[in-house]
Motif scaffolding. Structure first.
Motif, mmCIF file in Angstrom:
data_model
loop_
_atom_site.group_PDB
_atom_site.id
_atom_site.type_symbol
_atom_site.label_atom_id
_atom_site.label_comp_id
_atom_site.label_asym_id
_atom_site.label_seq_id
_atom_site.Cartn_x
_atom_site.Cartn_y
_atom_site.Cartn_z
ATOM 1 N N CYS A 205 0.842 -1.201 0.000
ATOM 2 C CA CYS A 205 0.000 0.000 0.000
ATOM 3 C C CYS A 205 0.880 1.255 0.000
ATOM 4 C CB CYS A 205 -0.913 0.013 1.225
ATOM 5 S SG CYS A 205 -1.796 1.570 1.427
ATOM 6 N N CYS A 208 0.228 3.494 3.472
ATOM 7 C CA CYS A 208 0.615 3.130 4.838
ATOM 8 C C CYS A 208 1.647 2.003 4.908
ATOM 9 C CB CYS A 208 -0.621 2.752 5.648
ATOM 10 S SG CYS A 208 -1.261 1.133 5.236
ATOM 11 N N CYS A 225 -6.604 -1.935 1.113
ATOM 12 C CA CYS A 225 -5.475 -2.122 2.011
ATOM 13 C C CYS A 225 -5.898 -3.031 3.167
ATOM 14 C CB CYS A 225 -5.050 -0.759 2.544
ATOM 15 S SG CYS A 225 -3.672 -0.852 3.685
ATOM 16 N N CYS A 231 -6.681 2.548 7.125
ATOM 17 C CA CYS A 231 -6.200 3.087 5.842
ATOM 18 C C CYS A 231 -7.253 2.807 4.782
ATOM 19 C CB CYS A 231 -4.875 2.432 5.459
ATOM 20 S SG CYS A 231 -4.326 2.909 3.810
HETATM 21 ZN ZN LIG Z 1 -2.797 1.252 3.485
#
Ligand SMILES: [Zn+2]
Length: 237
Positions: A205, A208, A225, A231
């Motif tokens: 991702c 994050c 994610c 997130c």
């Molecule tokens: Zn993420």
């Protein structure tokens, strides 16, 4: 080929198209001042590159700070007809010779820029998104803040949501943003984007660092994610 790989390929191509377009835009930018913005009491930061918590770079074309508001301006030098709305991941560019290309939706791109500006300014202000089409081909877009270059001066001048920033406030905003700017060159920024793309391709991702996973949604499969709901990064198929 896995679905993650397939979908990621679909979004990384438009990013490459965007990188290629940037050089032309800079050339236009240098011709912008002060003719295009007008002679007003403002603070302006051009080509602001910010680093986020994870070392990802974000390049903002212009931050225009005026008495009547703060504007995050993304300029696009796209020829032809453009199709797209506020929510799609990608817009379609249709060239006059019939060729079609996918482009990163600049509204979404600018949303993420504004997120980072807000983070730096402590969410104290409302920051307005403006997408400026240098080729003056915004008329079919029908989105109020997607405007032609030749409309920019009036758009900024006439903008009124009741905000009135003082000179001290404008100075403070400018200084805060500048003190958070990185000295990264455009070339390093492009390298940084390419690194993000590599991570995407590996299923990481970009927001994050979590793992991207396939999910079933109302409108078909999409990539999300694994750190959801913390997130909210997604890629639609
Ligand atoms: Zn993420």
């Amino acid at each position: 080929m896995g679905i993650i790989h397939k979908i990621v390929k679909k979004i990384t191509q438009p990013i490459e198209n965007n990188i290629r377009g940037k050089r032309g835009e800079r050339k236009v930018d240098s011709a912008l001042n002060p003719l295009i913005f007008g002679r007003v009491n403002h603070r302006q930061i051009n080509n602001l590159i910010l680093l986020d918590e994870r070392g990802k770079s974000h390049q903002i074309d212009h931050v225009e700070i005026r008495e009547n508001g703060i504007f995050c301006i993304e300029t696009k030098n796209y020829k032809g007809y453009l199709f797209g709305d506020e929510f799609q991941d990608q817009w379609t560019q249709s060239l006059y010779n019939g060729e079609k290309h996918s482009l990163v939706n600049p509204i979404k791109q600018n949303k993420s820029h504004i997120y980072h500006l807000n983070r730096i300014l402590g969410n104290k202000y409302k920051i307005h998104s403006v997408i400026v089409l240098v080729q003056n081909n915004a008329e079919r877009m029908n989105i109020p803040y997607v405007i032609n270059l030749n409309q920019l001066k009036d758009y900024l001048k006439n903008f009124n949501d009741g905000t009135h920033l003082t000179n001290d406030e404008m100075d403070e905003i400018e200084e805060t943003l500048l003190s958070n700017a990185t000295k990264m060159s455009n070339r390093e920024h492009v390298k940084n984007i390419k690194q993000t793309q590599k991570e995407l391709k590996k299923g990481i991702c970009p927001r994050c660092g979590g793992k991207l996973v396939e999910r079933d949604g109302e409108h078909g499969k999409f990539i999300g994610c694994s750190n959801y709901p913390k997130c909210k990064f997604t890629i639609k198929n």
